[in-house]
Design a protein around this motif. Structure first.
Motif, short mmCIF file in Angstrom:
data_model
loop_
_atom_site.label_atom_id
_atom_site.label_comp_id
_atom_site.label_asym_id
_atom_site.label_seq_id
_atom_site.Cartn_x
_atom_site.Cartn_y
_atom_site.Cartn_z
N TYR B 195 0.83 -1.17 -0.20
CA TYR B 195 -0.10 -0.01 -0.04
C TYR B 195 0.82 1.38 0.07
O TYR B 195 1.91 1.33 0.52
N GLY B 196 0.25 2.41 -0.29
CA GLY B 196 1.01 3.70 -0.36
C GLY B 196 1.98 3.63 -1.56
O GLY B 196 2.90 4.66 -1.06
N GLN B 213 13.98 0.96 2.32
CA GLN B 213 12.43 1.24 2.08
C GLN B 213 12.55 2.40 1.21
O GLN B 213 13.21 3.39 1.21
N LEU B 214 11.51 2.39 0.16
CA LEU B 214 11.17 3.58 -0.78
C LEU B 214 10.26 4.61 0.17
O LEU B 214 9.26 4.12 0.49
N LYS B 215 10.66 5.84 0.10
CA LYS B 215 9.88 6.84 1.03
C LYS B 215 9.62 7.92 0.09
O LYS B 215 10.03 9.01 0.15
N ASN B 217 8.20 10.97 -2.01
CA ASN B 217 7.18 12.10 -1.46
C ASN B 217 6.25 11.78 -2.51
O ASN B 217 5.77 12.69 -3.45
N GLY B 224 -1.42 8.05 -2.46
CA GLY B 224 -0.80 6.66 -3.06
C GLY B 224 -1.69 5.83 -3.44
O GLY B 224 -2.85 5.80 -3.04
#
Lengths: 713, 359
Positions: B195-196, B213-215, B217, B224
């Motif tokens: 999710y997101g 982790q991919l964060k 923006n 998302g």
């Protein structure tokens, strides 16, 4: 409307309810069975729950206590399987949608300009294109690849058996959509019967059936012309205009054989003359398929001239003296009978044909080739029905009579009764093409139908059929959105009814909402999905869907529940599990509700963990900032105030120098004051902290205040 | 070259089936002329799922193509995700909606079958359906030679090693997070998505949680969505390709962790990003058949995707997408033949299979 015959039913149904149908149930539950519950399942399936009497002794623990079985009630049409129906349903979506969008653009165009544009394509051309697209779905009459050496004795081509549905569709296309060919309608009907006569064989003797029988005998026959059936079959085929079959059969005549040519010269000459006459028959049509016999004439005057000439030739042959010299009795009589058929002798035609449509077709060919206009066609049909009534009715017959009698309501009823909702829904487009009377009849809003038109009624019925199957419900919106009055309402119900537990299905459902701009429906569905996932322990998915739905009320309520577990678990090692959830919440606080706090709390905890004793670093500065912003933020729940301060004791009691300035410290003291007020409220939850927590925080704050004031001076 | 392309246009074969196809994967061919594919099938009338292998030979001209069934295996519940290895003795991993995982070996049958040709067989190698393996449906599965990884909405990441009993729990998100897709990067690393538009990089040598982790923006525009499919190119393991909601296709380059490279999507990132489809992207795969226009290592290689609105197309960073198929119904799954990448098999929503043969 068929309502009169079916006691007020809106949609016609076949009334063979008297026949009881038995569906055997295989439930495998051992008797004694104590309860039986029956309810409707999806579509036309019944769900039967079979429950066993609970056994008193515990020895039969591994036996089923009951079972639920689904019984599929058979669909009325045995001709087309469910799979094939679905394939037709899928395939008809694009042509239907294209036609609807064309209708919308045409109607908006005609509103804009008062004069019809010169580039305006005639509406029926679109309808014809639509009809051809639909027709191609109903099966192709592809003849198998031609063999290099054709079997000389094969009179009937082997083709896949066509369906009544296709025959009915072609009939509708012929009469309603194909406006260009109206002039040669009789010839088109000749072709239609040639393709579909075999469909009538099931209930009825037909020329096709006769030919099929004779085909079996033909191999064993030595002298074909001696066989009485031969001449019967030939004249029958001639009567319905299957000329190439007739000529092929005639050429099997024994007189063509080399050894007999000598002494049967005259006989052979007669056979050949008749064959040539048949193959030169004038036809009022623009063209013929390759391999078909006859001479085509497009214009009526040319055709009449040729027709008269052809008949004169036949009459001449009839009076020819050669007949006397023809010694073979059967050949002579057979050929002369054929001439009578070609001359249109009603008695000969009646004997040669098997049922009224065949007789009707033979009239078009040999008696009244210029018949035009439905009125005269209808009166001719009635005459034929009188002289050759059918033993049993056939759904194609009913449809044809309805069409000829120009009664749209009967046509609709026959379509519905014989071929089901798919047929009616799609055939309405043909009925209304260029027919103003049908147009008003079908589009008029009717009081007795609750203010909807007949067109809409049939579309809604079809959409219901589609909705009832797990694989076709996604098509139903196409039809529902074409219904002006009740379509959108039913679409919303359909979308709400879809299950939310399967993610893929859920997303497909939401996609339909997006296509039809049903934002409220889609956000409600997301809320339902969110609560479903939340309740089933998938908190992450639940929050995601509620976030998508921007449901702040539920998110806030969920936040309260989350805080209960956060207070206990976030301080210890299971912090990692929360990491992903907090990640999901994102840095932006919009639509996250009280969950925004979790994000900040995580940041604070993280920076607190990075602080090593004694040294003032960037991390300590950040920790102080996070603490202040958390305490300032109104979304931080009061019950976290004390734990937060208790966690930051080491910041407050910093050895090196006071980390918080005077104003920051007084802010925290104020919060502590507020907390004592908040404790009085009934919904306050006491944090799980050691009893001396409050006093130690208070002491630390006071000390820090003193130190910071001193430092600032 | 251009002339031959005109002479041999892309061939498209649509083969109607009588059941719903949940997923498709190519298997190594039986013979040079006959291809083999495995289909996850669901018969909604009888409510029975099955896993079937079918052979097909691609005709030279526009003749009709037919699928010939070879072998069949019945899983306990409907298949939710399907993966296969490309080796000569392929393994097929299938996960189900009831939370069980099954690995089958799709070997070639040396015996001559009834039809006179050698067939393929599917033998179950192992099944995991014990209590606590997954709660609810497994959403994603991927298989390599010796191991199989599975993820679910329950937040569990499980590892099944062939030859061992049971499974190994890599992570348990306790439902606080959910995963929808998984893909091996190497025998010890894999990537999950959920999710997101979140992506997580895991390394079995560093247990406890995701390594990275991919964060991105993402929240600049719309909120998302969900990642449905992930692919990793064997020669560029640092770039991970993902596709999901709102027509979004993006790449995550581990060397520039903070920002995803958006290849296609609606309302995300800068407005210059082309958006080819606005609906769910069900599957993405690197397309090694399309030659990249720029072979700089910082550019994302060409990728193929299929979507809910019926599009199968190839996207490349900064280029106009090329459409291969535009169907009136969703393309739920597709696979590019690893041995002959011009051939693509797709499963369509309306109970049919489409084969695309590129010139």
């Amino acid at each position: 409307m068929s309502g009169d015959t079916n006691g007020g039913a809106l949609v016609a149904y076949t009334a063979d309810a008297n026949k009881a149908i038995v569906y055997p149930l295989r439930h495998g539950v051992k008797p004694p069975i104590s309860r039986l519950a029956i309810s409707w399942s999806r579509g036309n399936t019944l769900r039967v729950s079979v429950m066993r009497k609970p056994s008193t002794s515990g020895d039969s623990g591994d036996e089923d206590g009951g079972k639920v079985v689904e019984v599929k009630l058979g669909n009325g049409d045995g001709e087309i399987s469910d799979v094939l129906w679905r394939r037709i349903a899928y395939g008809s979506v694009s042509p239907f949608a294209l036609l609807q969008s064309r209708r919308n653009s045409v109607s908006s165009l005609s509103k804009m300009s008062f004069n019809s544009s010169p580039y305006h394509v005639e509406w029926w051309e679109y309808v014809l294109e639509y009809s051809k697209d639909i027709n191609s779905l109903l099966g192709n009459r592809q003849s198998p690849p031609c063999l290099l050496i054709e079997d000389p004795k094969a009179i009937l081509k082997k083709i896949e058996k066509p369906t009544c549905l296709k025959a009915a569709w072609e009939l509708m296309e012929l009469f309603y959509a194909d406006k260009l060919s109206q002039a040669w309608l009789p010839e088109l009907l000749v072709d239609w019967l040639a393709d579909y006569d075999n469909l009538l064989s099931g209930t009825q003797v037909t020329v096709h059936l006769k030919l099929l029988d004779f085909q079996k005998d033909i191999v064993s026959l030595q002298v074909i012309e001696d066989h009485p059936k031969f001449w019967e079959v030939v004249s029958s085929a001639l009567a319905v205009g299957w000329l190439e079959i007739v000529v092929k059969l005639l050429r099997l005549h024994g007189s063509y054989q080399f050894d007999q040519l000598g002494n049967r010269e005259i006989e052979n000459g007669l056979v050949e003359t008749v064959a040539v006459l048949i193959s030169k028959m004038p036809r009022m049509r623009p063209e013929l398929e390759a391999g078909k016999l006859g001479e085509c004439f497009k214009d009526k005057p040319d055709f009449i001239k040729a027709w008269e000439k052809w008949r004169t030739q036949i009459t001449k042959l009839e009076c020819s003296p050669y007949w006397v010299q023809c010694v073979h009795h059967q050949t002579r009589e057979g050929l002369r009978n054929m001439l009578q058929i070609m001359l249109g002798n009603i008695n000969s035609l009646c004997t040669a044909t098997c049922h009224w449509i065949e007789l009707y077709i033979s009239h078009f060919l040999y008696v009244r080739p210029f018949t035009a206009g439905l009125e005269s066609m209808y009166s001719l049909a009635q005459k034929c029905i009188q002289s050759k009534p059918m033993a049993s009715s056939h759904r194609l017959m009913g449809l044809l009579i309805g069409i000829l009698s120009e009664n749209i309501e009967v046509v609709l009823a026959e379509c519905s009764k014989g071929f089901g909702p798919w047929m009616v829904t799609h055939a309405i487009e043909l009925l209304t093409a260029g027919n103003d009377q049908a147009d008003t009849l079908l589009h008029e809003e009717r009081h007795n139908l609750g203010g909807i038109s007949m067109e809409e009624l049939h579309r809604l019925v079809y959409a219901q059929v589609l909705s009832s199957h797990a694989l076709t419900w996604q098509i139903a919106p196409i039809y529902l959105t074409s219904c002006m009055q009740q379509g959108m309402g039913l679409l919303e119900i359909l979308l709400y009814k879809q299950p939310v537990y399967n993610n893929q299905l859920l997303l497909k459902n939401i996609e339909i909402c997006r296509l039809y701009e049903l934002d409220i429906v889609s956000s409600n569905i997301m809320k339902i999905a969110g609560m479903y996932h939340w309740k089933h322990g998938k908190k992450g998915s639940g929050i995601f869907w509620l976030q998508q739905a921007r449901d702040e009320v539920r998110l806030n309520r969920i936040a309260q529940q989350m805080f209960d577990s956060v207070g206990k678990s976030i301080s210890d090692e299971s912090f990692r599990q929360w990491e992903g959830l907090i990640q999901l919440l994102g840095s932006e606080s919009k639509a996250v509700g009280g969950l925004e706090f979790l994000h900040k709390y995580r940041d604070f905890k993280k920076s607190l963990l990075q602080i090593h004793d004694g040294k003032t670093t960037e991390a300590t500065r950040q920790a102080v900032e996070s603490l202040i912003s958390l305490m300032k933020n109104p979304s931080t729940p009061p019950r976290f105030w004390l734990p937060l301060l208790y966690d930051s004791l080491k910041l407050l009691n910093w050895q090196e120098r006071p980390l918080l300035n005077a104003s920051q410290t007084s802010l925290l003291l104020n919060k502590l004051q507020e907390l004592s007020m908040a404790k009085l409220r009934p919904d306050f939850v006491e944090a799980d902290l050691p009893p001396q927590a409050l006093s130690s925080v208070r002491l630390a704050l006071a000390t820090n205040l003193g130190r910071s004031i001193l430092e600032e001076q | 070259m251009a002339i031959t392309a005109v002479q041999n246009p892309t061939q498209i074969h649509r083969i109607p089936q009588s059941k719903y196809i949940d997923a498709v994967r190519w298997l190594p061919p039986l013979s040079p002329l006959s291809k083999l594919a495995v289909l996850a099938v669901f018969d909604s009338d009888a409510d029975t799922p099955s896993l079937e292998t079918h052979s097909l030979s691609i005709p030279s001209s526009s003749q009709t193509l037919t699928l010939t069934p070879h072998s069949r295996w019945t899983p306990p519940s409907r298949i939710s995700s399907l993966a296969a290895t490309a080796s000569s003795h392929p393994l097929v991993a299938a996960s189900t909606l009831s939370g069980s995982l099954h690995v089958l070996s799709a070997g070639h049958d040396s015996m001559v079958d009834d039809n006179g040709g050698s067939g393929s067989t599917m033998e179950p190698v192992l099944s995991v359906d014990e209590v606590g393996f997954h709660v609810g449906p497994i959403c994603g599965v991927d298989v390599i030679e010796s191991e199989c990884v599975s993820v679910g909405e329950d937040g569990k990441v499980n590892l099944v090693s062939f030859g061992d009993e049971g499974f190994r729990r890599v992570f348990d998100g306790n439902g606080l997070v959910g995963f929808n897709a998984v893909k091996w990067a190497s025998p010890s690393e894999f990537v999950t998505g959920g999710y997101g538009f979140g992506l997580q990089w895991w390394d079995l040598r560093r247990p406890g949680g995701p390594v990275s982790q991919l964060k991105g923006n993402w929240s600049q525009g719309k909120t998302g969505g969900v990642v449905h499919s992930i692919d990793i190119h064997p020669s560029r393991k640092h770039t991970c390709l993902a596709g999901g909601s709102s027509g979004t296709i993006f790449a995550w380059d581990l060397r520039w962790q903070q920002q995803p490279i958006v290849l296609s999507g609606v309302g995300i990132g800068d407005a210059a990003t082309p958006s080819f489809s606005e609906s769910e992207v069900w599957e993405v795969q690197y397309d090694c058949y399309t030659k990249p226009s720029n072979i700089s290592s910082s550019r994302v290689l060409p990728a193929m995707f299929s979507s809910e609105d019926g599009i199968l197309a190839v996207v490349e960073q900064g280029e106009e997408p090329t459409e291969l198929l535009a169907e009136p119904c969703a393309i739920n799954s597709f696979d590019i033949d690893p041995q002959n990448p011009s051939d693509v098999i797709c499963s369509l929503e309306w109970e049919s299979i489409a084969i695309v043969v590129r010139p």
